[in-house]
Design a protein around this motif. Sequence first.
Motif: not given
Length: 763
Positions: A199-207, A241-245, A298-306
């Motif tokens: 959930d955090l990754k989907s909100k941009g927390y890349y690190n 690691a505590t801020f979104p990207y 914002k960074f989103n790993p699911e969008i990146s994989r898709t």
Amino acid sequence: MFKKNYIALIFPLLMFSCNVKKFIPEGEQLYTGASLHLETHLAKKEKEEIQNDLEKLLRPTPNSKVLGMRFGLWAHYKGEKEKPGFINRFLNRKFGERPVYLTQVEPEKTSNILMNRLENKGFFFSQSSYQVVEKGKFASLSYKVSFSEPYTLETYQILGDSLPIMKDIQTQLDRTIMVKGSRLDLDELKKERERIDRDLKSKGYYNFNPDLLIFEADTNQYEGRKFDLYLRLKSNTPIKATFPYTIEHIQVFPDYNVHLDNGEGDTVKVNGIEFIQKPEIFKPELLQKYILFREGSKFNPEISRTTSNRLSNIGNFRYVNISYDLGDTLLREDGTYPLNANIYLSPLNKRSVRAEVQGLTKSNSFVGPALLLGYQNRNIFRGGEIFNLTGKFGYEVQLASGNREALQSIEMGLTGSLVFPRVLFPVPVMNRFRYSIPKTRISASYEYQNRTDLYLLYSYNTSFGYFWNVNRYVYHEFNPVSLSIVNLARTTPKFDEILNANPFLRRSFEQQFISGMNYTFNYNQLADPERKNAIFFGATVDLSGNLFRGINALFGSENPGTIFGLEFAQYLKGDVDLRYYKKFTKENVLVSRIFAGLGIPVGNSLSLPFVKQYFAGGPRSVRAFRIRALGPGTFIPEDISAGGFFDQAGDIRLEGNLEYRFPFNKYLKGAFFVDAGNVWLYNENQALPGGKFTNSWADELAVGGGFGLRVDIQLFVIRLDAAVPLRKPWLLEQSPWQDRFRLGSRDWRRDNLVLNFAIGYPF
């Protein structure tokens, strides 16, 4: 007599399975496995899940059995004799398994492992015991586990919620799996951390990563077995690691080569994305449509994989790599750090030419050599388009079956296709598809077929359609345009005699124009190799001639069954294919399959066109019967000649298969199977008595069974199946069931034993 013959076949196998007893040394007992009994008040489903989890911890694994036979152990014992001989040494080397004796088992250690796993699941202070179950030279273990009362969750709280990241965790706490009454389960806590991380990754927390979270449980607040759960960040968590990207810069390299400097190309910017290439390999305005993220998102790993999956499905690139690097190290005003995205695309060779000499075996029993010449151009218009041109020349002869005559065929063909990695449609629809963008395929082909003793046939085919994957399980294919023109240019007196004897067959060849649309749907759980039990479901719908019939009716045509002077076929056709794969182990699988197909000739059609008809028998059907040796219904040709090949087809097909697959070793597999099925006609045909589908269809099913060997080296499978008929439907008025098995009789084997050689599994 029927049962006695089966007993005669099974009895030696049972005797063979017991032969290992005499090899077991004195003072040793062969370990045959362990059973596990749980004493608990848990619900049935939860108990079964824990039982399956604990049974995986039982060690060691006993010697394998195939249909009750310890073949690997037997091969080891035979190969370890003082003078084993060549065959026994070979069997031991390829299939042998060292014996597992009771003295090698450590039940105390296994009990401790079981108790440790239960503690991880919240059952502290449980108890376990075991006992040895002896049966002469064989022994097994029986474990009994008595569950304690588990610790259950009372409250779940987030600590340090003044931090922005903890506030983001708090906002999605309603989706937690840790609800009141949950057990103190270590696996569930890991899943909760992974859920929060996603959930955090989907909100941009890349690190961020799940190891930065820590759970604390407090059991001191309650007298019973309850606990409060607290979640917080580890004290050494990095600030970044505590801020979104936010993605600040996107670069795409369509012609990336790891050995070259890829930054010297020309840069073109489209919708905020920079494309760097020289010369232009791929049109930027087309390629950018496959990229789902943009500057400022914002960074989103699911969008990146898709996005990576969409780019890979174009079919032009050897590999696709999306990497991110940190931009400016300063925190932006919007409370995010900058991130740069780089998309590296390594293209495949644009052009390829291939020549193949093939040895073909077809489902219609034709075999022979063929020369195949092919040319492929990837990215022909710099938009990912793939052009294929294939030419073929082949000579084939159909293997004779009994007294059936062998047919010869000379075939030549030319096929061209153009695949666009996008939807060619008047209205933009690409954004509606996330996982995989549909591809558009246009194809055209010409085929020359000379059945030297029967006829000369020219056929012209063209189609236009789309195909795509919704996800890794679901596949669609829709061809709104499918045209075929068949020209029966020459016939021999022999073939004219066959046509005159069967008016339905004549009509199926006279209808020279097949025009319509078709749709295919596949749902395939086999795409997930870790799934224990899998389902495959396929369905196809094929419609032909209805549009032309409507046009002729609208304009009052005097010949409603023709278009442009050609008689067209009109039919509705659909079939379903359902398979279920029950995995006992990774390679011990029971496969069941049901196939049902129905073709309804309408208008001026009495039956389906010959090329659209169903047939039964052969290596992918009822394997105890040869190709086109079944049906329709209870019909059997009086004279098994070339005519029988054309007569034994139908408009309806029903089939069921059951196959148990097991391994001998890594590459050699075996299978026992039973098949049943037949084909029928939709309309009555006086030339084929007994061929029409009726309510007594179940009595007209053919049944066969047999054994198969498969050489499976992953790239392909070579299959040899031997089968015998158990039920012959054309003997319905006599005794359709096989009442004797005379394998020692050459005449019986010639009439009943069928060998099928094929490439690939039957289903």
